[in-house]
Design a protein around this motif. Sequence first.
Motif, PDB file in Angstrom:
ATOM      1  N   GLN A  32      33.111  35.964  39.398  1.00 59.35           N
ATOM      2  CA  GLN A  32      34.576  36.125  39.545  1.00 59.35           C
ATOM      3  C   GLN A  32      35.315  36.373  40.692  1.00 59.35           C
ATOM      4  O   GLN A  32      36.496  35.712  41.206  1.00 59.35           O
ATOM      5  N   VAL A  33      34.822  37.523  41.337  1.00 59.31           N
ATOM      6  CA  VAL A  33      35.313  37.956  42.585  1.00 59.31           C
ATOM      7  C   VAL A  33      35.171  36.982  43.609  1.00 59.31           C
ATOM      8  O   VAL A  33      36.032  36.565  44.519  1.00 59.31           O
ATOM      9  N   ALA A  42      44.425  31.211  41.120  1.00 57.47           N
ATOM     10  CA  ALA A  42      44.364  30.185  40.036  1.00 57.47           C
ATOM     11  C   ALA A  42      43.645  28.889  40.721  1.00 57.47           C
ATOM     12  O   ALA A  42      42.819  28.176  39.922  1.00 57.47           O
ATOM     13  N   LYS A  43      44.031  28.575  41.892  1.00 60.37           N
ATOM     14  CA  LYS A  43      43.584  27.217  42.763  1.00 60.37           C
ATOM     15  C   LYS A  43      42.627  27.961  43.924  1.00 60.37           C
ATOM     16  O   LYS A  43      43.161  28.670  44.719  1.00 60.37           O
ATOM     17  N   TYR A 304      55.960  35.879  32.859  1.00 57.42           N
ATOM     18  CA  TYR A 304      54.954  36.997  32.564  1.00 57.42           C
ATOM     19  C   TYR A 304      54.241  36.603  31.412  1.00 57.42           C
ATOM     20  O   TYR A 304      52.778  37.392  31.340  1.00 57.42           O
ATOM     21  N   LYS A 305      54.064  36.026  30.609  1.00 58.92           N
ATOM     22  CA  LYS A 305      53.349  35.561  29.549  1.00 58.92           C
ATOM     23  C   LYS A 305      51.983  34.719  30.212  1.00 58.92           C
ATOM     24  O   LYS A 305      50.830  35.219  29.862  1.00 58.92           O
ATOM     25  N   LYS A 306      52.428  33.886  30.991  1.00 51.94           N
ATOM     26  CA  LYS A 306      51.299  33.081  31.851  1.00 51.94           C
ATOM     27  C   LYS A 306      50.318  34.064  32.666  1.00 51.94           C
ATOM     28  O   LYS A 306      49.302  34.091  32.658  1.00 51.94           O
ATOM     29  N   SER A 313      42.117  36.528  30.809  1.00 48.92           N
ATOM     30  CA  SER A 313      40.855  35.400  30.777  1.00 48.92           C
ATOM     31  C   SER A 313      39.904  36.096  31.738  1.00 48.92           C
ATOM     32  O   SER A 313      38.653  35.296  31.918  1.00 48.92           O
ATOM     33  N   ARG A 314      40.161  37.023  32.511  1.00 55.48           N
ATOM     34  CA  ARG A 314      39.181  37.661  33.424  1.00 55.48           C
ATOM     35  C   ARG A 314      38.257  38.788  32.913  1.00 55.48           C
ATOM     36  O   ARG A 314      38.734  39.550  32.147  1.00 55.48           O
ATOM     37  N   TRP A 315      37.393  39.059  33.608  1.00 55.87           N
ATOM     38  CA  TRP A 315      36.548  40.192  33.566  1.00 55.87           C
ATOM     39  C   TRP A 315      37.340  41.497  34.228  1.00 55.87           C
ATOM     40  O   TRP A 315      37.780  41.166  35.357  1.00 55.87           O
ATOM     41  N   LEU A 316      37.641  42.630  33.861  1.00 53.74           N
ATOM     42  CA  LEU A 316      38.254  43.510  34.337  1.00 53.74           C
ATOM     43  C   LEU A 316      37.412  44.714  34.661  1.00 53.74           C
ATOM     44  O   LEU A 316      36.723  45.350  33.990  1.00 53.74           O
TER      45      LEU A 316
END
Length: 502
Positions: A32-33, A42-43, A304-306, A313-316
């Motif tokens: 992910q990093v 996002a892109k 905000y919701k997006k 959706s990410r690992w934190l």
Amino acid sequence: MEENKFKQELERLMEISDVINENTELFQYIKQVNNLMYSDGAKKGCYKKYQPILSKKKKENKVFLSVILRSQGNRPMGLRESLLCLRAQTNQDFEIILIGHKAQESGKKCIREVIEEQPKEFQAKINYIELDEGSRTTPINVGFANASGKYIAIYDDDDLLFDDWVEKFYQASLKNNGKILHAFALAQKWKEFQIPNSTEISEKGYAAMEAPTDQFCVKFDYWSQLVVNKCPLMSLAFPSYLFQRMGMIFNEELNVTEDWEYFMRVAEIAGVADIKSATSIYRLWINAENSSTLHNQNVWSDTYKKVQASIDSRWLLIPRGYAKHIMILIQKENQSRMGLPLGFPRMQGILYYGKEEHFSDERMIAADNRVEIPRFEMSFEVPREKGNLRYFRFDPCEFGGMIVQNIKILITTENGAKIEVKDSECRHNGIQCEEGVYFMHYDPQIIWTYREKERIASVVISGSVCMEIPEVLVQKSIKMNSLSGKISRKAVKICNRIRKKE
């Protein structure tokens, strides 16, 4: 070197890389990093348009701080004030990247005139760039690409800085090199007005409407930040390696919350160091145009919701010390669902107010506890339209069976004065004891009268709760609340009244 230490840790992982497969959390987080690098979160690929700028720059940092200043030239007074704040800095180890974004010809002319008004040595700090494309976020990326500082901060032309803004960032960086630096900020309501007899129709003046509040004087809290941004943009300084070496850029498809989205994306990688001093004033404009007035509430809510969905959706990477925080949140949630207190009552206070000592639900403010039990701290903003209020009653919670200790009532007036209500000025429906005030029964109440002339802006009430009640105190309370005890107290009151008449 810190970089060599990082390489050493990576080399140790490389020794066992053959057993770390894609099913492991470690693999997914490192992947992910890598995916977040050279992207806007996002892109991929959007970073490439800034590579030509970076390739022309020398890699060493020429100054400590690069200040990105966005302007359209339609607020000449604000731009002058912004540059004046920077000229007054006690630490001058910074550069200014002033970006005129989508400014009309009159706006560009205004910006150039304001720059020319500055002293020659200060003009040398300013790199003026005209940018006629992109979203509200594009000038930030352009500024970060052109920055020569070790750290980069964003400062719009409608806020104010104290003279130690740069110095506080610098001092914090000495112990927290590589981390994002976060300073406290005050909030204050301002309005814009037409300057009387001005030769320019467009010339506006600014006026403060009330004293500053400590709304943004809070430490960075990872979980709170996931819900709402409590760190104004000029209160942050980002290490330049995040953008210039890791390629983590701002999302240009966002016209609102772009700073919050970027901050939350990079905070778990760089970490955040708090500076527990207010170094700026975030101006809350009553009648002037800003990002909150340019976009309706639906745009803000949808964005905000997006962003929250993207974070989800990410690992934190959860910061150290937050495991206990999570445990407390889950415990509170379980408590709320079960409807049973886990040792302590739910501290949700109510402040009643009035011009006469007659309290009702029509004149009340509710507030949740904002610190960790057994301590409590609740803040109440008093309605201005209610006039001069005299009588107040504080109900710390619904339940009894507790001792309230170290209670402190701090009043802030509209002119900023601080007034502490003394214990001797308060009445309550509990029993005074060595440990504090014992509230045996349901609906504990603390009442006081405000006798000053200045209007009240806010009330902050703090203290702590003890649930271990001495048996002697329980017996005393039972005796005082028995029929004989009530008759005895009433007799004492009558005798005192008779003595006063004599």
